[in-house]
Structure formats: C-alpha cells, structure tokens
Design a protein around this motif. Structure first.
Motif, PDB file in Angstrom:
ATOM      1  N   THR A  24      65.779  14.736   4.332  1.00  0.00           N
ATOM      2  CA  THR A  24      65.150  13.760   3.444  1.00  0.00           C
ATOM      3  C   THR A  24      65.376  12.368   4.026  1.00  0.00           C
ATOM      4  O   THR A  24      66.490  12.024   4.401  1.00  0.00           O
ATOM      5  N   SER A  25      64.335  11.572   4.097  1.00  0.00           N
ATOM      6  CA  SER A  25      64.462  10.205   4.606  1.00  0.00           C
ATOM      7  C   SER A  25      65.288   9.352   3.649  1.00  0.00           C
ATOM      8  O   SER A  25      65.139   9.455   2.426  1.00  0.00           O
ATOM      9  N   ASP A  26      66.142   8.510   4.215  1.00  0.00           N
ATOM     10  CA  ASP A  26      66.928   7.585   3.413  1.00  0.00           C
ATOM     11  C   ASP A  26      65.985   6.644   2.657  1.00  0.00           C
ATOM     12  O   ASP A  26      64.961   6.211   3.191  1.00  0.00           O
ATOM     13  N   TYR A  27      66.349   6.345   1.423  1.00  0.00           N
ATOM     14  CA  TYR A  27      65.670   5.378   0.564  1.00  0.00           C
ATOM     15  C   TYR A  27      64.290   5.820   0.063  1.00  0.00           C
ATOM     16  O   TYR A  27      63.943   5.531  -1.065  1.00  0.00           O
ATOM     17  N   ILE A  28      63.484   6.469   0.891  1.00  0.00           N
ATOM     18  CA  ILE A  28      62.116   6.813   0.475  1.00  0.00           C
ATOM     19  C   ILE A  28      61.875   8.318   0.386  1.00  0.00           C
ATOM     20  O   ILE A  28      60.760   8.758   0.149  1.00  0.00           O
ATOM     21  N   GLY A  29      62.920   9.107   0.538  1.00  0.00           N
ATOM     22  CA  GLY A  29      62.790  10.561   0.497  1.00  0.00           C
ATOM     23  C   GLY A  29      62.249  11.088  -0.811  1.00  0.00           C
ATOM     24  O   GLY A  29      61.522  12.079  -0.837  1.00  0.00           O
ATOM     25  N   ARG A  30      62.570  10.421  -1.895  1.00  0.00           N
ATOM     26  CA  ARG A  30      62.082  10.896  -3.199  1.00  0.00           C
ATOM     27  C   ARG A  30      60.564  10.782  -3.317  1.00  0.00           C
ATOM     28  O   ARG A  30      59.960  11.353  -4.208  1.00  0.00           O
ATOM     29  N   TYR A  31      59.951  10.029  -2.416  1.00  0.00           N
ATOM     30  CA  TYR A  31      58.494   9.880  -2.406  1.00  0.00           C
ATOM     31  C   TYR A  31      57.819  10.821  -1.409  1.00  0.00           C
ATOM     32  O   TYR A  31      56.651  10.640  -1.076  1.00  0.00           O
ATOM     33  N   GLY A  32      58.555  11.809  -0.920  1.00  0.00           N
ATOM     34  CA  GLY A  32      57.972  12.818  -0.033  1.00  0.00           C
ATOM     35  C   GLY A  32      58.123  12.540   1.449  1.00  0.00           C
ATOM     36  O   GLY A  32      57.443  13.164   2.262  1.00  0.00           O
ATOM     37  N   TRP A  33      59.026  11.625   1.820  1.00  0.00           N
ATOM     38  CA  TRP A  33      59.235  11.306   3.234  1.00  0.00           C
ATOM     39  C   TRP A  33      60.405  12.106   3.780  1.00  0.00           C
ATOM     40  O   TRP A  33      61.453  12.218   3.148  1.00  0.00           O
ATOM     41  N   ASN A  34      60.199  12.682   4.960  1.00  0.00           N
ATOM     42  CA  ASN A  34      61.247  13.391   5.691  1.00  0.00           C
ATOM     43  C   ASN A  34      61.460  12.715   7.038  1.00  0.00           C
ATOM     44  O   ASN A  34      60.548  12.104   7.593  1.00  0.00           O
ATOM     45  N   THR A  35      62.660  12.876   7.565  1.00  0.00           N
ATOM     46  CA  THR A  35      62.965  12.447   8.929  1.00  0.00           C
ATOM     47  C   THR A  35      63.020  13.702   9.776  1.00  0.00           C
ATOM     48  O   THR A  35      63.771  14.635   9.469  1.00  0.00           O
ATOM     49  N   VAL A  36      62.204  13.731  10.825  1.00  0.00           N
ATOM     50  CA  VAL A  36      62.018  14.920  11.649  1.00  0.00           C
ATOM     51  C   VAL A  36      62.517  14.648  13.070  1.00  0.00           C
ATOM     52  O   VAL A  36      62.099  13.676  13.700  1.00  0.00           O
TER      53      VAL A  36
END
Length: 116
Positions: free
Chosen positions: A70-82
């Motif tokens: 899950t992306s820091d700070y914006i993960g709850r909006y559907g962003w992942n770090t790949v």
C-alpha cells in the motif's frame, strides 16, 4: 525493467509531463495536472493507482506480497507501490498497471484537461 525505460514509457503517453515537487528524489508523471505515477529516483519502485480503494487494490498486494505494498499516505485511495526492478511482478504487468493508472486519472479529468 530499468528506471529509464519506465520513465520513457510514462512520458510517452498523450499529455504526460514530468515534475519534481519534492526535489530530485521523486519524479511524478502527470496528465492534466494530476499524478498517475510516482517514480522514486533512488529506488526500484513506482506508485500507481490500482483501484478505487485500498480494498480494490489489494488484489495486487495479495498476488505479489513481497513486491507490492500500500502506498504511504494515498494507499486508502487505491494506490500501491510496485517494485518494478528485480521483483516478481513481470514487466508486462508493470506496464499494464501504468496504463490502468493513467486511464483512471484521465477518466476523472474534466474534458477540457483531457489529452486529445
């Protein structure tokens, strides 16, 4: 996949532009003024929009638990770090995620800011 290939792929998209809002640590690929990819310049990962919510984006985290988070700070909006270099996520799937992220952002832009 190498970072320069990833950057080239992002910036080849219609209307894409690069910015460095936090200095030279991270390149942000944008379309219509909105980010569709966060590319760390010191690492081997890219932040992309993988769904409308964290739950929707969870599919990728479940499939690649060591290489997608899950992306820091914006993960709850559907962003992942790949992790794109040296990880388990195949290059073609990284490119598909970039395509989907770009398309999701373009779809939410007002028509006046969408690329031709």
């Amino acid at each position: 996949m190498r970072r320069d290939e990833l950057i080239e792929y992002c910036l080849a998209k219609p209307g894409a532009e690069e910015s460095y809002p936090w200095g030279d640590e991270e390149l942000v690929a944008k379309v219509g003024g909105k980010a569709f990819a966060f590319i760390g310049m010191a690492g081997d990962s890219v932040g992309v929009k993988c769904g409308a919510s964290a739950a929707e984006a969870a599919e990728y985290r479940e499939r690649y638990p060591d290489d997608v988070r899950t992306s820091d700070y914006i993960g709850r909006y559907g962003w992942n770090t790949v992790r794109y270099e040296g990880g388990a996520v195949p290059d073609d799937e990284v490119l598909e995620l970039l395509d989907r992220s770009y398309a999701a952002i373009v779809a939410k832009l007002p028509k006046s800011r969408r690329p031709a």
